[in-house]
Design an enzyme around this catalytic site. Sequence first.
Site, PDB file in Angstrom:
ATOM      1  N   GLN A 297      -4.520  -5.434   6.801  1.00 53.28           N
ATOM      2  CA  GLN A 297      -5.520  -6.317   6.203  1.00 53.28           C
ATOM      3  C   GLN A 297      -5.503  -7.691   6.866  1.00 53.28           C
ATOM      4  O   GLN A 297      -6.300  -8.553   6.507  1.00 53.28           O
ATOM      5  CB  GLN A 297      -5.248  -6.473   4.691  1.00 53.28           C
TER       6      GLN A 297
ATOM      7  N   ASP B  23       3.154  -4.721   7.778  1.00 51.53           N
ATOM      8  CA  ASP B  23       1.912  -3.965   7.658  1.00 51.53           C
ATOM      9  C   ASP B  23       0.775  -4.987   7.733  1.00 51.53           C
ATOM     10  O   ASP B  23       0.488  -5.691   6.767  1.00 51.53           O
ATOM     11  CB  ASP B  23       1.881  -3.207   6.322  1.00 51.53           C
TER      12      ASP B  23
ATOM     13  N   CYS C 173      -4.730   2.536  -3.688  1.00 57.16           N
ATOM     14  CA  CYS C 173      -3.516   3.051  -3.043  1.00 57.16           C
ATOM     15  C   CYS C 173      -2.348   2.083  -3.207  1.00 57.16           C
ATOM     16  O   CYS C 173      -1.554   1.877  -2.285  1.00 57.16           O
ATOM     17  CB  CYS C 173      -3.744   3.355  -1.564  1.00 57.16           C
TER      18      CYS C 173
ATOM     19  N   LYS D 206     -10.517  -1.018  10.157  1.00 50.71           N
ATOM     20  CA  LYS D 206     -10.756  -2.171   9.276  1.00 50.71           C
ATOM     21  C   LYS D 206     -11.138  -3.414  10.083  1.00 50.71           C
ATOM     22  O   LYS D 206     -11.386  -4.465   9.512  1.00 50.71           O
ATOM     23  CB  LYS D 206      -9.510  -2.462   8.441  1.00 50.71           C
TER      24      LYS D 206
ATOM     25  N   HIS E 268       0.869  -1.180   0.000  1.00 42.62           N
ATOM     26  CA  HIS E 268       0.000   0.000   0.000  1.00 42.62           C
ATOM     27  C   HIS E 268       0.908   1.233   0.000  1.00 42.62           C
ATOM     28  O   HIS E 268       2.037   1.185   0.504  1.00 42.62           O
ATOM     29  CB  HIS E 268      -0.844  -0.053   1.284  1.00 42.62           C
TER      30      HIS E 268
END
Lengths: 413, 170
Positions: free
Chosen positions: A201, A198, A370, A224, A122
Amino acid sequence: MSLPTNIKDDFPVLQQSFHGKSVVYLDSGNTSQKPQAVINAMSRYYEADNANVHRGSYELAVRATAALEDARAKVARFINAPSTSEVVFTKNATESLNLLARSWGGANLRAGDAVVISEMEHHANIVPWHMLVAELGIELRWIPVDDRGHLDLTDLDRLLDGAKLLSVTAMSNVLGTLNDIPRLAKAAHDAGALLAVDASQYVPHVATDVQAMGADFVVFTGHKMLGPMGIGVFWSRAEILEAMPPFLGGGEMILQVTKEGFTTNEIPWKFEAGTPMVAEAVGLGAAIDYLNELGMDNVRKHEVELTAYAMRKLTETHGDRITIHGPSEPSERGGVLSFVYTGSGGEIHPHDIAQVLDQAGVCVRAGHHCAKPLMTVLGANATSRASLYVYNDESDIDQLAAALTAADDMFSF
Amino acid sequence: MNGLEDLYREIILDHYRTPRNRGELETPPAVRADGFNPLCGDEIVVYIDVDDAGVISDVAIGGQGCSISQSSASMMSAAIKGKTVSTARDLIVAFKGLMSIHETDIGGDGSESGGEAGSDIDMSFDNTDDMALGDLEALKGVVKFPVRIKCATLSWNTLAEALEEASPIQ
């Protein structure tokens, strides 16, 4: 065990209709909807416990401080962090990655030092490093993505040679690919580099254990994972956090301030300048309670089953017209389905697909998500993306499939 | 699909399926401007050839994007070909008026650099009331779908840049 069949009842947003159609929300990779329990927890905080934290001696301030720190403890348990003091609250995952680049990167990276990222990142895990390329002269290296939507680790050892940091996503927000974080951790550590993950998600969808990951930094965002917007998490090991310089300066992050200078507070508060987002922390805590009640193993199982159903249904209904990016095996991926649709009149632009789907109440994202470098690899300027979460079911997928037929009809010629 | 007919009018779909003046022009003598919508990745390339009399003798459109951005660019190319630079500028103002001022409110951006190309266009309607937009009126329905306004105006912001390069405002 599976998820409750009436789970949609817990989400007020999903009770609405748009254009006469019940909303079918398929954009949870962008942001998730919030259960009533989260909304109530935040309201209750403002109704009963609101005061500034870590500075009042009265009962309300004690309660507010406890609310913030209880939420931190819930986060720590949820990701199996060894210590609550390792959980730093930020605004979102983007701020967490900027904290990493600015604070750790600023102190540990010099001109010529290499940071390794991947083509499926991202922008939040790209641009902060580009900024250090410009400011410090670091070198940015890229792990390529192969045809099947996996990281191509053929040259990993060469890429990591002499690198100081490997920073990768645990799950791609475009392809849904789940990366092998323990393997990447070992490779990074063998090369003398640290590993940042990261997990924006990943944490909402898969039981997360930062210790089992072997990561040195893990970042994610609250919104999220059924929590509110405005709160994110930066986790690192205590000894790393202790050695890092502060990020933002101001109140809360100091022990002592004189005309000559300042000393920093203990971790994690050293990284939390100013009045924090207490209600958002409470909301995130309530979201974690909600997810724990569902059971993260059930959440993941539901997602794999629904992803498999979606891939089957879309392919059965639309055949060669639909191309779904990313791994073909549902167990190797999350519930993120980026697709390109080629109707009888050629490829239908994702903006047009999203527009027609909207008329059927179906919410999907159209665009580059993104992740422009990945779009370049995929040879697309944009894709449509349907992303799933706990409240989605087979009927949502059926409505997506039907709405795509409507889009095909509108743009066929 | 009620409501979509306002957006996807037949003439819009016609320009999308059969774009006019699609291609490239040699630069120089033509000038080229690139427009970019960072939101969705749409790209428009506008080539114009302006002769000594200030007439746009040729125009070509490149790039790719959604039906709205592509059809708007196609209609625009047909509308300005053979017109003077001054008339083209009036058309830009008239078209952006059709799209209403929302476009600047939501950050219209036709520049490659992500700058503020939308803001340097005069939004006043002086001298453009009787400007005939013709087919372009079909894009009026876009205003009902605010996120698509940037799609419709992308080529026009890009044209403004091309005109500025070919024939700077004195």
